[in-house]
Design a protein around this motif. Structure first.
Motif, PDB file in Angstrom:
ATOM      1  N   UNK A 220       0.811  -1.220   0.000  1.00 11.47           N
ATOM      2  CA  UNK A 220       0.000   0.000   0.000  1.00 11.47           C
ATOM      3  C   UNK A 220       0.845   1.270   0.000  1.00 11.47           C
ATOM      4  N   UNK A 221       2.154   1.112  -0.065  1.00  9.69           N
ATOM      5  CA  UNK A 221       3.067   2.257  -0.122  1.00  9.69           C
ATOM      6  C   UNK A 221       3.401   2.536  -1.589  1.00  9.69           C
ATOM      7  N   UNK A 222       2.902   3.652  -2.147  1.00 14.36           N
ATOM      8  CA  UNK A 222       3.109   3.915  -3.582  1.00 14.36           C
ATOM      9  C   UNK A 222       4.543   4.306  -3.938  1.00 14.36           C
ATOM     10  N   UNK A 223       5.416   4.374  -2.937  1.00 14.45           N
ATOM     11  CA  UNK A 223       6.799   4.770  -3.188  1.00 14.45           C
ATOM     12  C   UNK A 223       7.774   3.627  -2.900  1.00 14.45           C
ATOM     13  N   UNK A 224       7.241   2.423  -2.772  1.00 15.49           N
ATOM     14  CA  UNK A 224       8.083   1.270  -2.481  1.00 15.49           C
ATOM     15  C   UNK A 224       8.681   0.727  -3.778  1.00 15.49           C
ATOM     16  N   UNK A 225       9.194  -0.506  -3.754  1.00 17.11           N
ATOM     17  CA  UNK A 225       9.825  -1.093  -4.927  1.00 17.11           C
ATOM     18  C   UNK A 225       8.849  -1.277  -6.078  1.00 17.11           C
ATOM     19  N   UNK A 226       9.407  -1.260  -7.286  1.00 17.12           N
ATOM     20  CA  UNK A 226       8.561  -1.264  -8.489  1.00 17.12           C
ATOM     21  C   UNK A 226       7.700  -2.527  -8.581  1.00 17.12           C
ATOM     22  N   UNK A 227       8.209  -3.680  -8.196  1.00 16.74           N
ATOM     23  CA  UNK A 227       7.416  -4.898  -8.283  1.00 16.74           C
ATOM     24  C   UNK A 227       6.239  -4.879  -7.314  1.00 16.74           C
ATOM     25  N   UNK A 228       6.435  -4.307  -6.146  1.00 15.05           N
ATOM     26  CA  UNK A 228       5.335  -4.197  -5.186  1.00 15.05           C
ATOM     27  C   UNK A 228       4.278  -3.228  -5.697  1.00 15.05           C
ATOM     28  N   UNK A 229       4.704  -2.157  -6.355  1.00 14.70           N
ATOM     29  CA  UNK A 229       3.759  -1.203  -6.935  1.00 14.70           C
ATOM     30  C   UNK A 229       2.950  -1.872  -8.044  1.00 14.70           C
ATOM     31  N   UNK A 230       3.624  -2.621  -8.910  1.00 15.78           N
ATOM     32  CA  UNK A 230       2.916  -3.351  -9.963  1.00 15.78           C
ATOM     33  C   UNK A 230       1.933  -4.351  -9.356  1.00 15.78           C
ATOM     34  N   UNK A 231       2.367  -5.066  -8.333  1.00 16.92           N
ATOM     35  CA  UNK A 231       1.505  -6.065  -7.691  1.00 16.92           C
ATOM     36  C   UNK A 231       0.256  -5.425  -7.108  1.00 16.92           C
ATOM     37  N   UNK A 232       0.417  -4.263  -6.494  1.00 15.81           N
ATOM     38  CA  UNK A 232      -0.719  -3.555  -5.924  1.00 15.81           C
ATOM     39  C   UNK A 232      -1.746  -3.220  -6.998  1.00 15.81           C
ATOM     40  N   UNK A 233      -1.268  -2.784  -8.154  1.00 19.14           N
ATOM     41  CA  UNK A 233      -2.180  -2.472  -9.257  1.00 19.14           C
ATOM     42  C   UNK A 233      -2.898  -3.721  -9.749  1.00 19.14           C
ATOM     43  N   UNK A 234      -2.167  -4.809  -9.912  1.00 22.40           N
ATOM     44  CA  UNK A 234      -2.779  -6.043 -10.413  1.00 22.40           C
ATOM     45  C   UNK A 234      -3.804  -6.600  -9.425  1.00 22.40           C
ATOM     46  N   UNK A 235      -3.499  -6.543  -8.139  1.00 24.08           N
ATOM     47  CA  UNK A 235      -4.444  -7.022  -7.125  1.00 24.08           C
ATOM     48  C   UNK A 235      -5.776  -6.287  -7.252  1.00 24.08           C
ATOM     49  N   UNK A 236      -5.689  -5.006  -7.601  1.00 25.87           N
ATOM     50  CA  UNK A 236      -6.890  -4.175  -7.747  1.00 25.87           C
ATOM     51  C   UNK A 236      -7.396  -4.130  -9.187  1.00 25.87           C
ATOM     52  N   UNK A 237      -6.872  -5.064 -10.004  1.00 22.05           N
ATOM     53  CA  UNK A 237      -7.305  -5.200 -11.405  1.00 22.05           C
ATOM     54  C   UNK A 237      -7.146  -3.907 -12.202  1.00 22.05           C
ATOM     55  N   UNK A 238      -6.025  -3.235 -11.969  1.00 21.64           N
ATOM     56  CA  UNK A 238      -5.688  -2.022 -12.699  1.00 21.64           C
ATOM     57  C   UNK A 238      -4.334  -2.204 -13.370  1.00 21.64           C
ATOM     58  N   UNK A 239      -4.101  -1.522 -14.478  1.00 24.26           N
ATOM     59  CA  UNK A 239      -2.803  -1.650 -15.148  1.00 24.26           C
ATOM     60  C   UNK A 239      -1.718  -0.871 -14.414  1.00 24.26           C
ATOM     61  N   UNK A 240      -0.535  -1.421 -14.293  1.00 27.09           N
ATOM     62  CA  UNK A 240       0.573  -0.644 -13.734  1.00 27.09           C
ATOM     63  C   UNK A 240       0.962   0.467 -14.690  1.00 27.09           C
TER      64      UNK A 240
END
Length: 370
Positions: A220-240
């Motif tokens: 849930x941290x939008x400034x963390x590592x790029x893979x975690x940011x991508x994962x957050x988007x995919x979990x919410x069914x949104x494109x990174x």
């Protein structure tokens, strides 16, 4: 009697994995962590993943009294506490400087009066700025940069005399080129540690981490590592959302390999006074990584290529890890496919509050995207 180890930032992503390894090796482990809401949530509860045998002191690295308390009876310190994020650092300048630079300075002052036998500080590949490049004649360029005029015209690559340069592995010999407040603060942490260690005869090592990924990263941290940011988007069914054209290259290393590198640096006298790249020694295009993560997560979602440049970003940087191989006997063990599969299995049970759009809006309204 086993030695006691202090990990600043020890309740976080890397710190908790390192704690697991140290406990297995028979060390006592104490963690000092402020449980930042941006990372751990507003409730700031002790993370469920943090091993029950880790003694957790909840406190701020800038609090000298708390730091002194945490150092009692400690033989070894891993300094991982840090505000993380290139983009956010460009507008929360005081906070990043305060936590990263001042926090490290306070820790160094406390170490002077302690009985600590060794210090290992987490640095970052971000200090290099652009990585190393090679021209068509085989000449290596260590000080290449991009220009705003080119970036506005979506000319993403680097050139020398009109010739496009090719990225090559970056070694520890490259002179730092600090392109963000975050990078500046990490270099400050590194140098403060090494200078203090030499002055007070505390064997000290700085580890320059490349892009670390794996379980327990703050989704849930939008400034963390790029893979975690991508994962957050995919979990919410949104494109990174990917800046530039998606062809920028990075070195991704699994958190288990990073934790093992930390232990190797702790145990080796050859590490004293040295800096090391800690990466996989391989490089991947960011767009490829997004597509690969989508595949293992079972998501048919293509990344959104923004065509914009984010101030502070660099084009290519991946690590030459030959020094760590030679002096630390470090060899990455988790290949990228296996690491992504493990990550995807963990993600199946996670919830992510996706705030990347808000974070990007913060950058845009401040003129930090081009």
């Amino acid at each position: 009697m086993s030695k006691k180890v202090l990990i600043t930032g020890g309740a976080g992503f890397i710190g908790s994995h390192l704690a697991d390894d140290l406990l297995k090796e028979g060390y006592e482990v104490r963690a000092l962590d402020c449980l930042s809401p941006q990372v751990h949530g507003e409730k700031r509860d002790r993370p469920n993943y943090l091993h029950k045998d880790v003694e957790l002191i909840i406190g701020d690295i800038r609090d000298k009294e708390i730091v002194s308390l945490a150092l009692q009876d400690v033989s070894i310190v891993f300094h991982l506490a840090s505000m993380v994020g290139v983009g956010q650092s460009m507008y929360e300048i005081r906070k990043y400087t305060d936590v990263n630079n001042l926090g490290t300075a306070i820790l160094m002052e406390c170490l002077i009066d302690s009985s600590v036998e060794k210090l290992i500080t987490a640095s970052s590949m971000s200090i290099y700025g652009e990585g190393a490049y090679q021209d068509g004649f085989g000449t290596i360029h260590h000080n290449s940069k991009r220009y705003v005029s080119d970036l506005k015209n979506k000319k993403w690559e680097l050139y020398n005399d009109g010739q496009e340069l090719q990225p090559v592995p970056t070694s520890e010999n490259k002179v730092p080129a600090l392109s963000s407040v975050y990078a500046l603060s990490k270099y400050d942490q590194e140098r403060l540690s090494l200078i203090t260690g030499e002055a007070y005869n505390i064997p000290t090592t700085a580890l320059r981490f490349f892009n670390v990924y794996g379980t327990r990263q703050a989704l849930s941290n939008p400034y963390t590592g790029v893979l975690a940011i991508f994962a957050s988007r995919f979990i919410n069914n949104k494109p990174p959302v990917i800046f530039e054209d998606g062809n920028q290259q990075r070195d991704f290393i699994h958190v288990s390999d990073v934790a093992r590198a930390c232990v190797l640096a702790m145990e080796s006298e050859k590490a004293n006074g040295e800096v090391f790249n800690i990466g996989s020694g391989k490089q991947y295009k960011i767009s490829f990584v997004a597509q690969k993560l989508a595949h293992v997560m079972g998501k048919e979602i293509k990344p959104e290529i923004s065509g914009e440049y984010r101030v502070g970003d660099i084009r290519h940087c991946f690590g030459d890890i030959s020094k760590a191989r030679k002096l630390l006997s470090f060899e990455p063990q988790k290949n990228f496919d296996d690491g992504l599969l493990e990550l995807s299995q963990w993600l199946e049970h996670q919830i992510a509050n996706d705030s990347i759009e808000k974070a990007n809006q913060e950058l845009s309204k401040r003129g930090l995207t081009i």
